[in-house]
Design a protein around this motif. Structure first.
Motif, PDB file in Angstrom:
ATOM      1  N   THR A 134       7.456  34.398  10.662  1.00  0.00           N
ATOM      2  CA  THR A 134       8.295  35.542  11.011  1.00  0.00           C
ATOM      3  C   THR A 134       7.548  36.854  10.823  1.00  0.00           C
ATOM      4  O   THR A 134       6.488  36.914  10.199  1.00  0.00           O
ATOM      5  CB  THR A 134       9.568  35.581  10.148  1.00  0.00           C
ATOM      6  N   ARG A 135       8.125  37.919  11.342  1.00  0.00           N
ATOM      7  CA  ARG A 135       7.505  39.238  11.215  1.00  0.00           C
ATOM      8  C   ARG A 135       7.488  39.716   9.762  1.00  0.00           C
ATOM      9  O   ARG A 135       6.698  40.582   9.403  1.00  0.00           O
ATOM     10  CB  ARG A 135       8.234  40.242  12.116  1.00  0.00           C
ATOM     11  N   GLY A 136       8.326  39.126   8.923  1.00  0.00           N
ATOM     12  CA  GLY A 136       8.311  39.450   7.507  1.00  0.00           C
ATOM     13  C   GLY A 136       7.304  38.642   6.707  1.00  0.00           C
ATOM     14  O   GLY A 136       7.183  38.820   5.501  1.00  0.00           O
ATOM     15  N   GLY A 137       6.570  37.744   7.385  1.00  0.00           N
ATOM     16  CA  GLY A 137       5.555  36.948   6.705  1.00  0.00           C
ATOM     17  C   GLY A 137       6.061  35.656   6.108  1.00  0.00           C
ATOM     18  O   GLY A 137       5.369  35.022   5.311  1.00  0.00           O
ATOM     19  N   HIS A 138       7.265  35.208   6.488  1.00  0.00           N
ATOM     20  CA  HIS A 138       7.799  33.942   5.996  1.00  0.00           C
ATOM     21  C   HIS A 138       7.345  32.800   6.896  1.00  0.00           C
ATOM     22  O   HIS A 138       7.393  32.922   8.124  1.00  0.00           O
ATOM     23  CB  HIS A 138       9.328  33.983   5.962  1.00  0.00           C
ATOM     24  N   CYS A 139       6.921  31.711   6.294  1.00  0.00           N
ATOM     25  CA  CYS A 139       6.513  30.520   7.041  1.00  0.00           C
ATOM     26  C   CYS A 139       7.600  29.458   6.919  1.00  0.00           C
ATOM     27  O   CYS A 139       8.091  29.195   5.806  1.00  0.00           O
ATOM     28  CB  CYS A 139       5.200  29.965   6.499  1.00  0.00           C
ATOM     29  N   LEU A 140       7.964  28.867   8.045  1.00  0.00           N
ATOM     30  CA  LEU A 140       9.020  27.866   8.048  1.00  0.00           C
ATOM     31  C   LEU A 140       8.580  26.639   8.826  1.00  0.00           C
ATOM     32  O   LEU A 140       7.862  26.739   9.819  1.00  0.00           O
ATOM     33  CB  LEU A 140      10.303  28.414   8.681  1.00  0.00           C
ATOM     34  N   GLU A 141       9.036  25.487   8.353  1.00  0.00           N
ATOM     35  CA  GLU A 141       8.900  24.267   9.130  1.00  0.00           C
ATOM     36  C   GLU A 141       9.828  24.391  10.321  1.00  0.00           C
ATOM     37  O   GLU A 141      10.991  24.764  10.176  1.00  0.00           O
ATOM     38  CB  GLU A 141       9.283  23.066   8.267  1.00  0.00           C
ATOM     39  N   GLY A 142       9.358  24.094  11.519  1.00  0.00           N
ATOM     40  CA  GLY A 142      10.192  24.193  12.703  1.00  0.00           C
ATOM     41  C   GLY A 142      10.750  22.851  13.130  1.00  0.00           C
ATOM     42  O   GLY A 142      11.949  22.689  13.323  1.00  0.00           O
ATOM     43  N   ARG A 143       9.880  21.888  13.269  1.00  0.00           N
ATOM     44  CA  ARG A 143      10.257  20.556  13.736  1.00  0.00           C
ATOM     45  C   ARG A 143      10.339  19.617  12.525  1.00  0.00           C
ATOM     46  O   ARG A 143       9.381  19.494  11.762  1.00  0.00           O
ATOM     47  CB  ARG A 143       9.234  20.056  14.752  1.00  0.00           C
ATOM     48  N   THR A 144      11.468  18.983  12.357  1.00  0.00           N
ATOM     49  CA  THR A 144      11.703  18.139  11.185  1.00  0.00           C
ATOM     50  C   THR A 144      10.604  17.093  11.024  1.00  0.00           C
ATOM     51  O   THR A 144      10.239  16.421  11.988  1.00  0.00           O
ATOM     52  CB  THR A 144      13.066  17.446  11.298  1.00  0.00           C
ATOM     53  N   GLY A 145      10.096  16.990   9.810  1.00  0.00           N
ATOM     54  CA  GLY A 145       9.054  16.019   9.514  1.00  0.00           C
ATOM     55  C   GLY A 145       7.651  16.575   9.606  1.00  0.00           C
ATOM     56  O   GLY A 145       6.689  15.931   9.162  1.00  0.00           O
ATOM     57  N   SER A 146       7.502  17.783  10.153  1.00  0.00           N
ATOM     58  CA  SER A 146       6.171  18.350  10.347  1.00  0.00           C
ATOM     59  C   SER A 146       5.473  18.654   9.031  1.00  0.00           C
ATOM     60  O   SER A 146       4.259  18.448   8.890  1.00  0.00           O
ATOM     61  CB  SER A 146       6.256  19.627  11.191  1.00  0.00           C
ATOM     62  N   LEU A 147       6.219  19.179   8.051  1.00  0.00           N
ATOM     63  CA  LEU A 147       5.606  19.545   6.781  1.00  0.00           C
ATOM     64  C   LEU A 147       5.188  18.304   5.990  1.00  0.00           C
ATOM     65  O   LEU A 147       4.097  18.257   5.420  1.00  0.00           O
ATOM     66  CB  LEU A 147       6.563  20.402   5.962  1.00  0.00           C
TER      67      LEU A 147
END
Length: 335
Positions: A134-147
């Motif tokens: 995100t523009r705030g610098g947060h990283c998120l898993e998008g597709r389930t199981g990817s992490l």
């Protein structure tokens, strides 16, 4: 953007409740459990740091805090892991508004809207991309199981971000539209950190980082951003070679010596449980100066999180226990 077409954007409140579609990925969902996040870099990553030529396992940099799909309230989906390591990393932009919203609640709402847009309108089985920054610098898993697949390092969840050519490719979606503008300093820093971590875990060479448009006819990730992908590749390569996060100043980003508090706060990394290093130590000192005493250990553990939550409540900002741009800005005023 992934291969989903773009509906008009209608801003919503922080948690994004409601059917408001975002320009390429979006939707609403239940309030997330904000504590469910993983430090992607941790000790497990060090073991495989040597898989990329020139990496330095002995002092490997820490990966970013990555918030899981469970944390942001993703719909339940069934995914299958593809054996083998991906060989390429593809960068996208969402073609969404270049918002000034930087909170974790905004990030979670964005992820929910993205998943709903992909599933309900584009007909995907989940969010198309593996990860979002995100523009705030947060990283998120998008597709389930990817992490989980990334942490294992020996398989991946096939995405839906490069139509007809998803095999062997990990997709990272960057919030915003970058035809003329560029990612924020916080976003770019998080992207370098995440991209380097992905390359390290999977043995992807930095030269194999590309933009969506390099694989099919699209504007993604935008003219301005695509022109900076060589810089991203160099930053990732330097990070892997040195074991120290290396982040260049993109055109238009304020130089360190001339930055005000707001600009500095936007450029600092998002910190959460599992983070460590000089930025954590600085935050701990600032927390103590603000009256929330915490040991100066350089490790973001239980006591530090409790101090962060207490500080956030005292400042009447979202008390999620993570130090992002808003919390950094308040802390810097105590420096």
């Amino acid at each position: 953007m992934t291969d989903a077409p773009c509906p008009p954007h209608r801003p919503r409140h922080a948690l994004g409740v409601g059917p408001a579609p975002l320009p390429r990925h979006r939707a609403a969902g239940p309030t997330p459990a904000g504590r469910r996040a993983v430090l992607a870099g941790a000790a497990a990553a060090v073991a495989s740091a040597g898989t990329v030529a020139g990496a330095a396992p002995a002092h490997a940099f820490a990966g970013p805090v990555v918030h899981t799909t469970a944390a942001w309230g993703a719909r339940r989906v069934r995914t299958e892991r593809t054996p083998g390591r991906p060989t390429a990393l593809v960068i996208h932009h969402m073609a969404s508004p270049n918002t000034s919203a930087t909170s974790l609640s905004h990030a979670f709402a964005l992820a929910r809207r993205c998943q709903a847009d992909h599933m309900d309108r584009a007909g995907f089985d989940d969010s198309g991309q593996h990860f979002t920054v995100t523009r705030g610098g947060h990283c998120l898993e998008g597709r389930t199981g990817s992490l989980a697949a990334l942490r294992a390092g020996d398989g991946y969840v096939t995405g839906a971000h490069v139509g007809g050519a998803n095999t062997g490719k990990i997709g990272v979606e960057c919030e915003g539209t970058y035809t003329e503008a560029l990612p924020t300093p916080a976003q770019y820093r998080a992207l370098v950190q995440l991209a380097a971590h992905i390359c390290r875990r999977y043995g992807i060479r930095p030269s194999a980082i590309s933009g969506h448009r390099d694989h099919r006819a699209t504007q993604c990730p935008g003219d301005a951003f695509h022109a900076q992908l060589d810089t991203l590749r160099r930053d990732v390569a330097r990070t892997l070679d040195s074991g120290v996060l290396s982040v260049s100043q993109l055109p238009g980003h304020p130089a360190g010596a001339r930055r005000g508090a707001a600009e500095e706060a936007a450029s600092l990394p998002v910190l959460g449980p599992g983070s460590s290093g000089q930025h954590v130590r600085r935050a701990q000192r600032l927390l103590t100066a603000a009256g929330h005493r915490v040991p100066d250990t350089g490790t973001f553990a239980t006591r530090t999180r409790a101090a962060v939550v207490a500080f956030q409540r005292a400042e009447r900002i979202v008390a999620d226990g993570f130090i992002g741009p808003v919390t950094w800005g308040r802390l810097l005023s105590h420096g």
